[in-house]
Design an enzyme around this catalytic site. Structure first.
Site: not given
Ligand code: NAG
Ligand code: NAG
Ligand code: NAG
Ligand code: NAG
Ligand code: NAG
Length: 427
Positions: A266, A330-332, A381
């Site tokens: 992000h 998050d969301e790597l 996460e």
């Protein structure tokens, strides 16, 4: 069924909007009006200024909210019983003996689990003063917002039909239940709007504001040492938060002191200022390289990126009194690094893996935050194996989120580490 419906209707009149529901509540059925000279008696030695402000605010809302009962004709039917009702002269605020008198702002930034938010509130039916006692000024503040919710207004009278009232209240969950997350990185809100949100939060005792201030889309936070980030990364020059905006907001809402700068995913927006720190910028198809469009993530394996982010985070953290600071996580999307020459070269020369590099990156950020007296927080996460291995584990809180809509997350927090035993694990 019909009977149940009628029963529900008959109860409607006495349903209150007390929120959150107090831990224990008992009520009677006597009418009581607020005296026209009603006042708050702050029987606290050396009461801090922010307690006086909170009392003034409570007084203001009592006078001006004028919330009518939610029934047809409002309180018209209550008029008769109010004519002869006793009136409540005052609410006396006291701290329990031995309690330390701190500003609310000092109490509200203590680590979760070391704050005392409990209070005892009684409103007698016989016209004697109401009492509010707590172990901290923060507890008194919570009690004040509850007191403000007890009253209806009709025809010049502020009243309840349910005296005597007795409340003993304490948060049901230490950590998880009273938390709000605001994704500023996605949509920009003027400071005044945030203040209004904070007001509403305080009324319902939400005690943590998680300010997700950066995201892929924008970097509105002005950081003196890295001023180009906001210059290049804000939606527009008008849509930034200056350091004084942040400080004012922090002061405005004692409990709003939890900022997140999301890393290493992000972060495409950082590439507008430091293109060499971000890889797979706008790579196509985006879904291969990112969990939301468009792609772009920090080259976290590079020492210069580690140093940059560490310096950025500590320079922001330094300015905030908050006990917590979030580094995101998050969301790597690891596809992003497969064909990134710089990352692969670095991994090779350091003889490490992507996970190893992520551990180094995370350790560096978190050690710097810990040195600033913060407890780092990450999304759940974030690679748990990595976190268990990293040297600063004892200081980590892992936050857990559930998505309720595109732009709003509810966040709960847990820690399975022993250094902060008050962060009880709940999942
Ligand atoms: C108010 O009182 C009138 C007259 O007694 C009654 O007809 C009406 O149903 C009452 N309304 C409510 C909402 O209780
Ligand atoms: C304050 O602390 C005492 C002792 O720890 C406790 O018994 C009491 O319930 C607490 N709460 C209030 C509101 O005084
Ligand atoms: C993510 O940021 C990049 C770089 O600023 C931008 O081109 C892209 O439109 C952003 N993605 C979304 C979904 O806004
Ligand atoms: C990496 O490059 C290879 C060779 O060009 C290609 O086949 C593969 O799809 C690429 N993978 C990613 C995730 O970009
Ligand atoms: C690289 O790391 C691996 C695993 O830690 C180790 O076995 C190997 O000897 C290292 N190679 C060099 C050249 O240091």
């Amino acid at each position: 069924m019909a009977l149940r419906f009628l029963l529900a209707l008959s109860l409607l009149h006495s349903v209150w909007a007390l929120w959150p529901i107090p831990a224990t509540l008992s009520t009677g059925n006597t009418a009581l009006v607020l005296s026209s000279n009603f006042y708050f008696d702050v029987a606290v030695q050396n009461a801090p200024a922010d307690l006086h402000n909170a009392v003034q605010q409570a007084q203001y809302y009592l006078k001006n909210n004028k919330l009518g009962c939610l029934v047809i004709s409002r309180g018209a039917n209550d008029s008769a019983v109010l004519t002869n009702a006793k009136s409540l002269p005052s609410l006396k605020l006291t701290l329990s003996s031995g309690a330390t008198v701190n500003p609310i702002a000092t109490e509200s930034v203590k680590p979760l689990g070391m704050r005392s938010e409990e209070y005892v509130l009684t409103v007698p039916a016989d016209g004697s003063p109401a009492t509010l006692s707590a172990n901290s000024t923060l507890g008194l503040y919570r009690g004040l917002t509850m007191f403000g919710q007890m009253w209806y207004y009709y025809g010049g009278k502020t009243y309840t039909l349910e005296a005597p009232i007795s409340i003993t209240d304490v948060p049901a969950y230490l950590v998880f239940s009273r938390w709000m997350w605001h994704n500023i990185g996605l949509s920009n809100f003027p400071v005044a709007d945030l203040q209004r949100t904070l007001d509403a939060m305080s009324w319902v005792k939400i005690n943590i504001f998680h300010w997700h201030i950066t995201d892929n889309q924008s970097f509105p936070l002005e950081v003196a040492q890295f001023s180009q980030l906001a210059t290049n990364g804000a939606y527009s020059a008008d849509e930034t938060y200056s350091e004084s905006n942040v400080q004012n907001l922090v002061q405005y809402a004692a409990e709003v002191r939890f900022i997140e700068i999301d890393t290493p995913g992000h972060t495409a927006i950082i590439g507008t200022t430091y293109p060499e720190y971000v890889t797979c910028m706008d790579a196509s198809p985006w879904s291969t390289y990112a969990n939301e469009p468009l792609a772009g993530q920090l080259r976290f394996a590079l020492p210069e990126v580690v140093n940059f982010i560490t310096a950025l985070l500590s320079s922001v953290a330094k300015t905030l009194p908050s006990y917590y600071f979030s580094t995101g996580g998050d969301e790597l999307n690891t596809n992003c690094y497969i064909n990134d020459t710089l990352t692969q070269q670095q991994l090779k020369s350091a003889n490490t893996t992507l996970a190893g590099a992520l551990a180094t990156f995370t350790n560096s950020m978190h050690s710097a935050l810990i040195a600033e007296g913060k407890t780092p927080v990450v999304w759940e996460e974030q690679d748990l194996d990595l976190i268990r291995r990293c040297s600063c584990c004892g200081q980590l809180g892992i936050s857990h989120r559930s998505r309720t809509s595109n732009y709003f997350y509810l966040v709960r927090m847990l820690s399975f580490f022993s250094i902060h035993p008050f962060l009880i694990p709940i999942i």
